[in-house]
Design an enzyme around this catalytic site. Sequence first.
Site, PDB file in Angstrom:
ATOM      1  N   GLY A  82      -3.473   7.579  -5.490  1.00 17.79           N
ATOM      2  CA  GLY A  82      -4.273   8.814  -5.552  1.00 17.79           C
ATOM      3  C   GLY A  82      -3.545   9.899  -6.330  1.00 17.79           C
ATOM      4  N   GLU A 130      -7.309  24.917   4.899  1.00 13.74           N
ATOM      5  CA  GLU A 130      -6.396  24.019   4.166  1.00 13.74           C
ATOM      6  C   GLU A 130      -7.139  23.128   3.175  1.00 13.74           C
ATOM      7  OE1 GLU A 130      -7.318  23.717   7.286  1.00 13.74           O
ATOM      8  OE2 GLU A 130      -7.330  21.637   8.005  1.00 13.74           O
ATOM      9  N   SER A 182       0.854  -1.192   0.000  1.00 12.32           N
ATOM     10  CA  SER A 182       0.000   0.000   0.000  1.00 12.32           C
ATOM     11  C   SER A 182       0.893   1.245   0.000  1.00 12.32           C
ATOM     12  CB  SER A 182      -0.916  -0.025   1.214  1.00 12.32           C
ATOM     13  OG  SER A 182      -0.139  -0.070   2.373  1.00 12.32           O
ATOM     14  N   ARG A 215     -17.507  20.714  16.800  1.00 13.90           N
ATOM     15  CA  ARG A 215     -18.707  20.705  17.630  1.00 13.90           C
ATOM     16  C   ARG A 215     -18.798  21.953  18.513  1.00 13.90           C
ATOM     17  NH1 ARG A 215     -21.017  15.702  17.565  1.00 13.90           N
ATOM     18  NH2 ARG A 215     -19.277  14.333  17.101  1.00 13.90           N
ATOM     19  N   LEU A 238       1.487   3.433  -2.356  1.00 11.46           N
ATOM     20  CA  LEU A 238       2.313   3.676  -3.548  1.00 11.46           C
ATOM     21  C   LEU A 238       1.929   4.986  -4.240  1.00 11.46           C
ATOM     22  CD1 LEU A 238       2.653   0.174  -5.247  1.00 11.46           C
ATOM     23  CD2 LEU A 238       4.368   1.452  -3.975  1.00 11.46           C
ATOM     24  N   HIS A 254     -11.670  25.196   8.255  1.00 11.12           N
ATOM     25  CA  HIS A 254     -10.442  24.551   7.774  1.00 11.12           C
ATOM     26  C   HIS A 254     -10.037  25.083   6.402  1.00 11.12           C
ATOM     27  CE1 HIS A 254      -9.901  21.484  10.894  1.00 11.12           C
ATOM     28  NE2 HIS A 254     -11.220  21.569  11.010  1.00 11.12           N
ATOM     29  N   GLU A 279     -10.386   5.104  -8.606  1.00  8.78           N
ATOM     30  CA  GLU A 279      -9.278   4.490  -7.860  1.00  8.78           C
ATOM     31  C   GLU A 279      -9.828   3.467  -6.877  1.00  8.78           C
ATOM     32  OE1 GLU A 279      -7.165   7.317  -5.404  1.00  8.78           O
ATOM     33  OE2 GLU A 279      -6.190   5.697  -4.305  1.00  8.78           O
ATOM     34  N   LYS A 307      14.120  -5.579  -8.770  1.00  5.16           N
ATOM     35  CA  LYS A 307      13.420  -6.865  -8.802  1.00  5.16           C
ATOM     36  C   LYS A 307      12.036  -6.692  -9.419  1.00  5.16           C
ATOM     37  CE  LYS A 307      16.610  -9.393  -7.011  1.00  5.16           C
ATOM     38  NZ  LYS A 307      17.276 -10.345  -7.896  1.00  5.16           N
ATOM     39  N   CYS A 317      -9.264  25.900  13.655  1.00  8.30           N
ATOM     40  CA  CYS A 317     -10.257  25.123  14.406  1.00  8.30           C
ATOM     41  C   CYS A 317      -9.864  25.004  15.878  1.00  8.30           C
ATOM     42  CB  CYS A 317     -10.507  23.784  13.716  1.00  8.30           C
ATOM     43  SG  CYS A 317     -12.180  23.205  14.007  1.00  8.30           S
TER      44      CYS A 317
HETATM   45  N1  GLN Z   1     -12.426  19.587  18.946  1.00  6.02           N
HETATM   46  C1  GLN Z   1     -12.872  20.862  18.477  1.00  6.02           C
HETATM   47  C2  GLN Z   1     -14.371  20.890  18.217  1.00  6.02           C
HETATM   48  O1  GLN Z   1     -14.973  19.869  18.050  1.00  6.02           O
HETATM   49  C3  GLN Z   1     -12.108  21.310  17.263  1.00  6.02           C
HETATM   50  C4  GLN Z   1     -12.325  20.434  16.084  1.00  6.02           C
HETATM   51  C5  GLN Z   1     -11.274  20.616  15.032  1.00  6.02           C
HETATM   52  O2  GLN Z   1     -10.220  21.183  15.283  1.00  6.02           O
HETATM   53  N2  GLN Z   1     -11.517  20.107  13.845  1.00  6.02           N
HETATM   54  O3  GLN Z   1     -14.944  21.945  18.136  1.00  6.02           O
END
Ligand code: GLN
Length: 560
Positions: free
Chosen positions: A23, A515, A18, A468, A20, A513, A147, A194, A387
């Site tokens: 993706g 990113e 696995s 949350r 490799l 997030h 994939e 090989k 977050c």
């Molecule tokens: N644990 C935190 C929450 O649930 C932050 C979650 C996170 O960083 N993705 O709010």
Amino acid sequence: MSGTDSTKYIFVTGGVVSSLGKGIAASSLGFLLQRRGLKVRSIKFDPYLNVDPGTMNPFQHGEVFVLDDGSETDLDLGHYERFLDQSLDKANNVTTGQVYHTVITRERRGDYLGATVQVIPHITEEIKSRVRKLPAHSDKPDVVICEIGGTVGDIESLPFLEAIRQIGMEEGLHQVMYIHVTLVPHIPTAGEFKTKPTQHSVKELREIGIQPNVLLCRSSKPINDGLRQKISLFCSVPSRAVIAAEDCSTIYEVLLRFHEQQLDDIVCEQFGWHLPAPDLTQWSEMVHTIKNPRKHIKIGICGKYVNLKDAYKSIIESFVHAGVTSDAEVSLIWISSEDIKQGGAGKFLYDVDGLLIPGGFGERGVEGKIEAIRYVREKNIPFFGICLGMQCAVIEYARNVCGLEDAHSYEFYRDLKHPVIHLMADQEGVTELGGTMRLGAYPCILKNGTRSYEAYETTEVSERHRHRYELNNAYREMLVERGLMMAGTSPDNRLVEIVEVPNHPWFVGVQFHPELKSRPLRPHPLFREFVRAAVKYHEDRGGHHLAESPEPRDIHHQTK
Ligand code: GLN
């Protein structure tokens, strides 16, 4: 594109071991085909029984990649989105758990009219319908790249392999292509490559009834023509279609190597497409900058899973994208937050040009993160909190600037005097853990004149969430009075999405997030500006470090 009526299918399988990079291979090919004018869609099969990876520990699975529609998916979906610059949805990631769930629900409803429900045909039919739904679901693609997770030979991926074999038979073999990613190990003591593991893996695939059209041979060094011929002969794959996929210093280079070996031409020939060569100028320039940066900065990342880089895949990639804009290599210094003790952050952060605290769950290491934030806030080092990182920044501010000594998050302690981070009202009473957080894209309104507004250059943005807990509105006024800026909120102003410390070179915490939305040629604005601020910080201090005695650290160079 022009010239094709029916959707073609490319199936990507993996053999020998696995990890490799199936993706990355699938996304790289997708990009090349897209640049030749084709409409490409991707789908990933994951052969585990979890309905989605949202309930899995990052040690098991790496990062959970959240899509706009709130689905929690495999991190390979991140590669697809980044390479193809597309936003995907839940139809693009199918797990065994989902397939069985659908079939069993149907069986309970009596939909199978008394039949014995079996892996073949019922499970395989459901798998096939998930692949075929894609053309119907979205703007009809010219090609679907599918994939199959896991490795050929695993018991659990068998139904998927059987399903893709059947698709080949039903659609006709000129409508589908099977690409097998395999390993050609180099044995240093013998001084030889090989081919046997590849031969065995292809043999296994052929026993299932699948003859690969192309082999992508992962190796640590370039493989020569003799080896190519040998693999071709034993595996019944034309030698031109035995493609070397040797290690590259950046994943974004892989597609350039594939193109040099005419992988996209081979696919076009198979499907009878006559298309212009792809324009790869911009991409090649980006790869050149990644490999030859003129500047170098260090960013500290302080989190819980620092030994497991896959848990932070999208963050690592976002730094690569942002680094290109600043012509900078961003070396990441991984710091386990549990190692940072009260007053001891400087030992780890004395030479960083910025600190990022990523998302996370659970109390372990939180005090170390808060301590690290205090250090960079007081020392005017650029800070970016994501977050949980943003929540820790609020706790730090409440404790050390507002004087609320026992400020903390309700996630960790229930009988707090100052729960500055609290449960969202709609999360009270939620007992099921799968898919119940605040997930997916939500709008955020930015305040003029903030760092965030400067970065995005607009007042309304949409970002993806997975959490949350939230900043507790009962403390909002006090925090603002003491100088913390609420730079972004939900449109109804009920939820704080971004906090900033104004009199600081760059201090931004976001509840979402970012990113997940950074793309190679379109870095995320906040990562771009954070890196820019870190470069400035680095240049302003002329390479001098803050005087502290160093601790050993784990340094990860951007392109590795
Ligand atoms: N644990 C935190 C929450 O649930 C932050 C979650 C996170 O960083 N993705 O709010």
